[in-house]
Design an enzyme around this catalytic site. Sequence first.
Site, PDB file in Angstrom:
ATOM      1  N   SER A  49      -7.287  -4.037  -2.547  1.00 45.03           N
ATOM      2  CA  SER A  49      -8.476  -3.203  -2.741  1.00 45.03           C
ATOM      3  C   SER A  49      -9.465  -4.002  -3.592  1.00 45.03           C
ATOM      4  O   SER A  49      -9.085  -5.003  -4.224  1.00 45.03           O
ATOM      5  CB  SER A  49      -8.096  -1.907  -3.465  1.00 45.03           C
ATOM      6  OG  SER A  49      -7.663  -2.216  -4.788  1.00 45.03           O
ATOM      7  N   ASP A  84      -8.812  -4.185   1.633  1.00 49.76           N
ATOM      8  CA  ASP A  84      -8.589  -2.760   1.888  1.00 49.76           C
ATOM      9  C   ASP A  84      -9.820  -1.964   1.427  1.00 49.76           C
ATOM     10  O   ASP A  84     -10.260  -2.115   0.279  1.00 49.76           O
ATOM     11  CB  ASP A  84      -7.340  -2.339   1.091  1.00 49.76           C
ATOM     12  CG  ASP A  84      -6.865  -0.945   1.438  1.00 49.76           C
ATOM     13  OD1 ASP A  84      -7.099  -0.492   2.569  1.00 49.76           O
ATOM     14  OD2 ASP A  84      -6.230  -0.314   0.561  1.00 49.76           O
ATOM     15  N   ASP A 105     -15.118  -0.400   5.142  1.00 52.44           N
ATOM     16  CA  ASP A 105     -15.053   1.060   5.122  1.00 52.44           C
ATOM     17  C   ASP A 105     -16.466   1.629   5.052  1.00 52.44           C
ATOM     18  O   ASP A 105     -17.016   1.830   3.971  1.00 52.44           O
ATOM     19  CB  ASP A 105     -14.213   1.524   3.924  1.00 52.44           C
ATOM     20  CG  ASP A 105     -14.069   3.042   3.879  1.00 52.44           C
ATOM     21  OD1 ASP A 105     -14.727   3.727   4.689  1.00 52.44           O
ATOM     22  OD2 ASP A 105     -13.319   3.538   3.031  1.00 52.44           O
ATOM     23  N   GLY A 209       0.059   6.205   3.539  1.00 56.79           N
ATOM     24  CA  GLY A 209       1.447   6.222   4.028  1.00 56.79           C
ATOM     25  C   GLY A 209       2.461   6.784   3.040  1.00 56.79           C
ATOM     26  O   GLY A 209       3.547   7.203   3.430  1.00 56.79           O
ATOM     27  N   ASN A 229      -0.488   2.021   6.070  1.00 55.15           N
ATOM     28  CA  ASN A 229      -0.757   1.514   4.718  1.00 55.15           C
ATOM     29  C   ASN A 229       0.059   2.250   3.668  1.00 55.15           C
ATOM     30  O   ASN A 229       0.053   3.481   3.626  1.00 55.15           O
ATOM     31  CB  ASN A 229      -2.230   1.726   4.371  1.00 55.15           C
ATOM     32  CG  ASN A 229      -3.163   0.880   5.216  1.00 55.15           C
ATOM     33  OD1 ASN A 229      -2.745   0.205   6.140  1.00 55.15           O
ATOM     34  ND2 ASN A 229      -4.433   0.935   4.888  1.00 55.15           N
ATOM     35  N   ASN A 231       0.725   2.180  -0.575  1.00 57.32           N
ATOM     36  CA  ASN A 231       0.358   1.638  -1.884  1.00 57.32           C
ATOM     37  C   ASN A 231       1.070   2.398  -3.001  1.00 57.32           C
ATOM     38  O   ASN A 231       1.918   1.852  -3.711  1.00 57.32           O
ATOM     39  CB  ASN A 231      -1.170   1.705  -2.059  1.00 57.32           C
ATOM     40  CG  ASN A 231      -1.641   1.044  -3.339  1.00 57.32           C
ATOM     41  OD1 ASN A 231      -0.874   0.403  -4.039  1.00 57.32           O
ATOM     42  ND2 ASN A 231      -2.912   1.188  -3.657  1.00 57.32           N
ATOM     43  N   THR A 232       0.766   3.697  -3.122  1.00 54.37           N
ATOM     44  CA  THR A 232       1.274   4.477  -4.252  1.00 54.37           C
ATOM     45  C   THR A 232       2.804   4.447  -4.340  1.00 54.37           C
ATOM     46  O   THR A 232       3.367   4.413  -5.433  1.00 54.37           O
ATOM     47  CB  THR A 232       0.782   5.938  -4.130  1.00 54.37           C
ATOM     48  OG1 THR A 232      -0.639   5.921  -3.973  1.00 54.37           O
ATOM     49  CG2 THR A 232       1.134   6.755  -5.353  1.00 54.37           C
TER      50      THR A 232
HETATM   51  P1  13P Z   1      -1.084   5.443  -0.418  1.00 55.95           P
HETATM   52  O1  13P Z   1      -1.436   4.954  -1.775  1.00 55.95           O
HETATM   53  O2  13P Z   1      -1.173   6.915  -0.305  1.00 55.95           O
HETATM   54  O3  13P Z   1       0.211   4.911   0.068  1.00 55.95           O
HETATM   55  O4  13P Z   1      -2.222   4.899   0.569  1.00 55.95           O
HETATM   56  C1  13P Z   1      -2.391   3.523   0.732  1.00 55.95           C
HETATM   57  C2  13P Z   1      -3.561   3.214   1.570  1.00 55.95           C
HETATM   58  O5  13P Z   1      -3.905   3.930   2.483  1.00 55.95           O
HETATM   59  C3  13P Z   1      -4.304   1.985   1.281  1.00 55.95           C
HETATM   60  O6  13P Z   1      -5.475   1.899   1.988  1.00 55.95           O
END
Ligand code: 13P
Length: 289
Positions: A49, A84, A105, A209, A229, A231-232
Amino acid sequence: MLVSAKEMLTKAKAGHYAVGQFNINNLEWTKSILQTAQELESPVILGVSEGAGKYMCGYKTIVGMVKGMMEELNITVPVALHLDHGSFEGAKACINAGFSSIMFDGSSLPIDENVQKTTELVNACNILGLSLEAEVGSIGGEEDGVIGAGECADPDECKKVADLGVTMLAAGIGNIHGKYPENWAGLSFETLDAIQAKTGDMPLVLHGGTGIPADMIKKAISLGVAKINVNTECQLAFQEATRKYIEEGKDLQGKGFDPRKLLAPGAEAIKATVKEKMELFGSVGKAFN
Ligand code: 13P
């Protein structure tokens, strides 16, 4: 060598599986993801990001780190380094820094402006052999300062943007960045179905995701999602393992304060999360065939 995400996603869409994009934050994150992809022979996309880009001292630092790590760790699976939720300026900066894949985006812009800016980037990415992701509709919640209302994408607008020649298309289908709330309505498969009907072979991208139940992930893949995707979920796994290490007082024992020891449980937890996702997405063993 970094590769464009085009070939891996075309294969994924045709083979009815998805390639994971895992966002990176630092050296440990990157190493854990690359090593897991290599071990499982899975293609992988490293997401960055704009906020994480700043945190890691800029895009050139990241390109240098990832390329160096791939060489030193003998990573031979296909790896795309992907911006991202990029702004137009961020996209240009990552193209110049040597990223192999870009997301622009433009979902918060009026559709005509999204189309115009995406078109400019399609041309630049085509010349350089980079893959490009566009977004229509929006992903709910917040991703590193990018806030979305979460409206479902209009399938006709998706077709308009897909026809510009982008490599992959992110479409809002009720997905949310971060943790899903208790009262989440779930993914709109009706919208996804309608988008796939209009966009044909275009690999579709499922953002947010983290926390999507396995049956919904599988159904989304069956309806044309070829990139997911995450991340969290890696952040939570890292946090939980690190908390446990400290709460058990391990940082106070012997040389447990050594950062290489202190960060090890978190790094292992990221590996386990990435493995679980790659197995669920079906990308294991797909790197070389
Ligand atoms: P999450 O953080 O909900 O997994 O989403 C990640 C994402 O979509 C990155 O663009």
